[in-house]
Design a protein around this motif. Structure first.
Motif, short mmCIF file in Angstrom:
data_model
loop_
_atom_site.label_atom_id
_atom_site.label_comp_id
_atom_site.label_asym_id
_atom_site.label_seq_id
_atom_site.Cartn_x
_atom_site.Cartn_y
_atom_site.Cartn_z
N PHE A 80 0.86 -1.20 0.00
CA PHE A 80 0.00 0.00 0.00
C PHE A 80 0.89 1.24 0.00
CE2 PHE A 80 -2.36 -3.31 2.31
CZ PHE A 80 -3.51 -3.37 1.54
N ASP A 81 0.57 2.20 -0.85
CA ASP A 81 1.38 3.42 -0.82
C ASP A 81 1.05 4.20 0.46
OD1 ASP A 81 -0.94 4.99 -1.20
OD2 ASP A 81 -0.66 5.12 -3.36
N ALA A 85 -2.03 3.51 2.95
CA ALA A 85 -1.65 2.88 4.22
C ALA A 85 -2.11 3.74 5.41
CB ALA A 85 -0.14 2.65 4.26
N GLY A 86 -1.99 5.06 5.23
CA GLY A 86 -2.42 5.97 6.29
C GLY A 86 -3.92 5.88 6.52
N GLU A 87 -4.66 5.79 5.43
CA GLU A 87 -6.13 5.69 5.51
C GLU A 87 -6.52 4.36 6.20
OE1 GLU A 87 -9.56 4.45 2.49
OE2 GLU A 87 -7.87 5.50 1.56
N LEU A 88 -5.82 3.28 5.82
CA LEU A 88 -6.13 1.97 6.40
C LEU A 88 -5.80 1.95 7.90
CD1 LEU A 88 -4.86 -0.21 3.43
CD2 LEU A 88 -7.23 -0.10 4.26
N PHE A 89 -4.69 2.59 8.26
CA PHE A 89 -4.31 2.66 9.68
C PHE A 89 -5.43 3.33 10.49
CE2 PHE A 89 -2.49 4.67 13.38
CZ PHE A 89 -1.63 3.71 13.90
N GLN A 90 -5.92 4.46 9.96
CA GLN A 90 -6.99 5.19 10.67
C GLN A 90 -8.25 4.33 10.79
OE1 GLN A 90 -6.39 7.68 12.35
NE2 GLN A 90 -4.40 8.13 11.43
N GLN A 91 -8.56 3.61 9.72
CA GLN A 91 -9.74 2.77 9.71
C GLN A 91 -9.60 1.62 10.73
OE1 GLN A 91 -11.88 4.32 7.84
NE2 GLN A 91 -13.45 2.93 8.64
N VAL A 148 -8.07 -5.37 3.30
CA VAL A 148 -6.64 -5.72 3.32
C VAL A 148 -6.48 -7.20 2.94
CG1 VAL A 148 -4.54 -5.81 4.71
CG2 VAL A 148 -6.18 -3.95 5.07
N ARG A 149 -7.33 -8.05 3.53
CA ARG A 149 -7.24 -9.50 3.23
C ARG A 149 -7.38 -9.75 1.72
NH1 ARG A 149 -12.56 -12.42 4.52
NH2 ARG A 149 -13.01 -11.30 2.59
N ASP A 150 -8.35 -9.08 1.09
CA ASP A 150 -8.60 -9.33 -0.33
C ASP A 150 -7.43 -8.88 -1.19
OD1 ASP A 150 -10.91 -10.46 0.49
OD2 ASP A 150 -12.23 -8.84 -0.19
N ARG A 151 -6.80 -7.76 -0.77
CA ARG A 151 -5.63 -7.28 -1.54
C ARG A 151 -4.48 -8.28 -1.40
NH1 ARG A 151 -3.37 -2.10 -2.97
NH2 ARG A 151 -5.38 -1.18 -2.47
N VAL A 152 -4.30 -8.79 -0.17
CA VAL A 152 -3.21 -9.76 0.05
C VAL A 152 -3.48 -11.03 -0.76
CG1 VAL A 152 -2.06 -11.19 1.80
CG2 VAL A 152 -2.64 -8.82 2.33
N SER A 153 -4.74 -11.46 -0.78
CA SER A 153 -5.09 -12.66 -1.54
C SER A 153 -4.80 -12.46 -3.03
CB SER A 153 -6.56 -13.01 -1.38
OG SER A 153 -6.76 -13.52 -0.10
N ALA A 226 8.14 -1.82 7.03
CA ALA A 226 7.70 -0.44 6.77
C ALA A 226 6.18 -0.31 6.74
CB ALA A 226 8.29 0.02 5.44
N HIS A 227 5.73 0.93 6.87
CA HIS A 227 4.32 1.32 6.76
C HIS A 227 3.78 0.85 5.39
CE1 HIS A 227 0.87 3.87 7.37
NE2 HIS A 227 1.25 4.83 6.56
N GLY A 228 2.73 0.03 5.40
CA GLY A 228 2.12 -0.43 4.15
C GLY A 228 2.78 -1.67 3.56
N SER A 229 3.70 -2.30 4.32
CA SER A 229 4.44 -3.44 3.75
C SER A 229 3.72 -4.76 3.95
CB SER A 229 5.84 -3.52 4.37
OG SER A 229 5.73 -3.86 5.75
N LEU A 230 4.10 -5.70 3.09
CA LEU A 230 3.62 -7.09 3.20
C LEU A 230 4.84 -8.00 3.25
CD1 LEU A 230 1.66 -9.55 2.85
CD2 LEU A 230 1.79 -9.15 0.37
#
Ligand SMILES: O=C(O)CCC(=O)C(=O)O
Length: 268
Positions: A80-81, A85-91, A148-153, A226-230
């Protein structure tokens, strides 16, 4: 999951403060195979691949670093850029409901300790999962966890039916050395670890290289996550290597980590 018991093996019967100082003491002496160093090698490899045979992983727009050591097989990318990543963290901060009370404590040799971070478990209905001596039913997926799960999949081609969420308020929160080798894990399935917030060091230590008198010397592998890493931990990594997230006093910001797993339904 023996993430608390393994601390005993490292330093005998350690108290909470002692665990922390042990983890911090180990860092300067580590002959780490740093991701920086490894990444140099991997980047060179990727460039060569792209010149000679094209790396299929780059076609999805992701640059993967392949981290390999004896029995260790991991892949790392920024999924995630910064903005997303910032938006997902807040969510995640809004949606995740962490364990409290007895579920936020762990018993070690008869004494109760507060888990040095916050934890939560989400997943498909009907699954159960054991960790730290507790058997849990995960809460139903929330929209941000599904996203997040769907993106990882999509990028790994794997399916996941369970996620463990760990929240580290700052560098004092940590997780001790352990392997994700629970019997519920589907054999051959990877564990996908997504990180948001503060960058923290993730340390792999070979099982033969632990304790005060290790059977042999194997370099540790240190990955700053890092922030947004997999980070994808492929088998047999969790058979041969322990991992931990040690304390880092200079880290003042929060971090949230999601480890997606494919677990088997409970035996009837
Ligand atoms: O926070 C992390 O990166 C590590 C989490 C972890 O080790 C686990 O969930 O098993």
């Amino acid at each position: 999951m023996d993430r608390f018991l393994v601390k005993q093996a490292l330093g005998g019967r350690l108290g909470k403060g002692q665990e922390r100082s042990l983890e911090e003491e180990q860092d300067p002496g580590e002959e780490a195979a740093l991701l920086g160093r490894e990444a140099g090698g991997s980047r060179k490899r990727l460039r060569r691949d792209s010149e000679e045979e094209r790396d299929p992983a780059e076609e999805g727009g992701l640059r993967w670093q392949h981290i390999r050591a004896e029995g260790l097989d991991c892949d790392y990318t920024i999924l995630f850029d910064r903005a997303e990543a910032g938006e997902l963290f807040q969510q995640l901060e809004k949606e995740v409901d962490y364990f409290t009370g007895a579920l936020a404590r762990v018993q070690v040799f008869g004494k109760w300790y507060q888990v040095p971070r916050k934890q939560a478990a989400y997943g498909d209905a009907g699954m159960t999962y054991s960790f730290s001596g507790l058997t849990l039913s995960p809460k139903p997926w929330t929209p941000v966890l599904e996203r997040v799960r769907d993106r990882v999949s999509r990028v790994t081609g794997q399916t996941f039916n369970f996620v463990l969420v760990n929240r580290y308020a700052d560098g004092r929160d940590h997780i001790g050395e352990h392997r994700d080798d629970e019997r519920e894990l589907a054999p051959g399935s990877p564990i996908a670890s997504v990180s948001f917030g503060a960058c923290r060091d993730f340390i792999f230590r070979h099982k033969d290289s632990r304790g005060r008198s290790p059977a042999r010397q194997v370099d540790v592998v240190r990955l700053p996550l890092a922030h947004g890493s997999l980070l994808v931990m492929n088998p047999p990594t969790n058979t041969h290597w322990y991992h931990s997230l040690p304390t880092r006093k200079r880290v003042l910001a929060a971090r949230i980590n999601l480890t997606f797993r494919h677990i088997l339904p409970p035996a009837k």
